[in-house]
Design an enzyme around this catalytic site. Structure first.
Site, mmCIF file in Angstrom:
data_model
loop_
_atom_site.group_PDB
_atom_site.id
_atom_site.type_symbol
_atom_site.label_atom_id
_atom_site.label_comp_id
_atom_site.label_asym_id
_atom_site.label_seq_id
_atom_site.Cartn_x
_atom_site.Cartn_y
_atom_site.Cartn_z
ATOM 1 N N SER A 43 33.665 38.143 42.942
ATOM 2 C CA SER A 43 33.988 39.259 43.613
ATOM 3 C C SER A 43 32.715 40.281 43.821
ATOM 4 O O SER A 43 32.083 40.444 42.804
ATOM 5 C CB SER A 43 34.977 40.084 42.895
ATOM 6 O OG SER A 43 35.872 39.388 42.250
ATOM 7 N N ARG A 93 45.775 32.296 40.102
ATOM 8 C CA ARG A 93 45.325 33.650 39.710
ATOM 9 C C ARG A 93 46.847 34.148 38.864
ATOM 10 O O ARG A 93 47.385 34.855 39.244
ATOM 11 C CB ARG A 93 45.292 34.696 40.743
ATOM 12 C CG ARG A 93 44.947 36.049 40.068
ATOM 13 C CD ARG A 93 44.512 36.970 41.357
ATOM 14 N NE ARG A 93 44.122 38.149 40.983
ATOM 15 C CZ ARG A 93 45.271 39.316 40.630
ATOM 16 N NH1 ARG A 93 46.269 39.120 40.831
ATOM 17 N NH2 ARG A 93 44.782 40.646 40.146
ATOM 18 N N LYS A 125 46.859 44.133 42.898
ATOM 19 C CA LYS A 125 45.905 44.017 41.876
ATOM 20 C C LYS A 125 45.823 45.438 41.444
ATOM 21 O O LYS A 125 45.601 46.763 42.129
ATOM 22 C CB LYS A 125 44.577 43.853 42.537
ATOM 23 C CG LYS A 125 43.216 43.841 41.376
ATOM 24 C CD LYS A 125 42.109 43.437 42.080
ATOM 25 C CE LYS A 125 40.957 43.858 41.237
ATOM 26 N NZ LYS A 125 40.989 43.359 39.907
#
Ligand SMILES: Nc1nc(C(F)(F)F)ncc1COP(=O)(O)OP(=O)(O)O
Ligand SMILES: [Mg+2]
Length: 216
Positions: free
Chosen positions: A112, A40, A141
């Site tokens: 998600s 990521r 995040k």
């Protein structure tokens, strides 16, 4: 690949999540027993272009050495171009329907879900697993939504049936038993491993707790 088993101890990382060399941190986590890895690379100082591709390939190579599947976050083209094991997409990314249509049949597509409606839609769209959360508050995040807590896991599990489901968001290793009991098939973490004094020990602790509580 048995996706449900792979979701047990799911490590997610990009170069900006670790203070040490990301390849060193990843190898320590692999030695510790993570069962799945997600590349990521996003946010402040994230690598782009050739540097991003090179890091992805180097991390993928490490995962291959430890026989751990390699998933790419967001970047479907990168995942396809380097023959990753799959991709993870959120509500603002490419749809699982399109990815499933355009990618090899063995390609794992994770989606998600921050609430019931998104979780149900992900199942309809053919997701191979869903990532539910954030369970707890997270600093990792930047645009994370409000935490849904352990009750949120159970509410979604009761609604979606037995699709493989991993919890994400502010998870520490001590949260593992409660998360599995609430109905998740595993935990996904970034900082709990990437910022740990020993990423190997942190990964091993999580894996041991998952194995202990998943079997009950
Ligand atoms: N990356 C993720 N991985 C998982 C996983 F299931 F793998 F644990 N669940 C949720 C997310 C969050 O995905 P998204 O909402 O697109 O945000 P971002 O692209 O910033 O990560
Ligand atoms: Mg995304």
């Amino acid at each position: 690949m048995n996706v449900r088993e792979a979701l047990g101890a799911y490590f997610i990382m990009g170069s900006n999540n670790a203070n040490l060399d990301p390849l060193f941190v990843l190898e320590q986590a692999l030695k510790g027993g993570i069962t799945l890895f997600q590349f990521r690379e996003k946010g402040a100082n994230a690598k782009v272009g050739d540097e991003k591709v090179k890091l992805a390939k180097d991390m993928q190579q490490l995962c291959k050495q430890y026989n751990v599947p390699f998933i790419v976050n967001d970047d479907v083209n990168l995942a396809i171009n380097i023959h990753a094991d799959g991709v993870h997409v959120g509500q603002d990314d490419e749809s699982a329907v399109n990815i499933k249509k355009n990618c090899p049949s063995h390609f794992i597509v994770g989606v998600s879900a921050t609430n019931l409606a998104e979780a149900k839609q992900a199942v309809i769209d053919g997701a191979d697993y869903i990532g539910v959360g954030p369970i707890f508050a997270t600093n990792t995040k930047e645009d994370a939504k409000a935490p849904i807590g352990l009750d949120g896991i159970t509410e979604i599990r009761d609604a979606v049936g037995d699709i493989p489901m991993v919890a994400i968001g502010g998870i520490k290793h001590e949260h593992t038993p409660g998360i599995i009991k609430a109905g998740a098939d595993g935990v996904s973490v970034i900082s709990a491993i990437s910022q740990a004094e020993s990423p190997l020990v942190a990964a091993r602790d999580i894996r041991e707790l998952v194995d202990q509580h998943k079997s009950v």
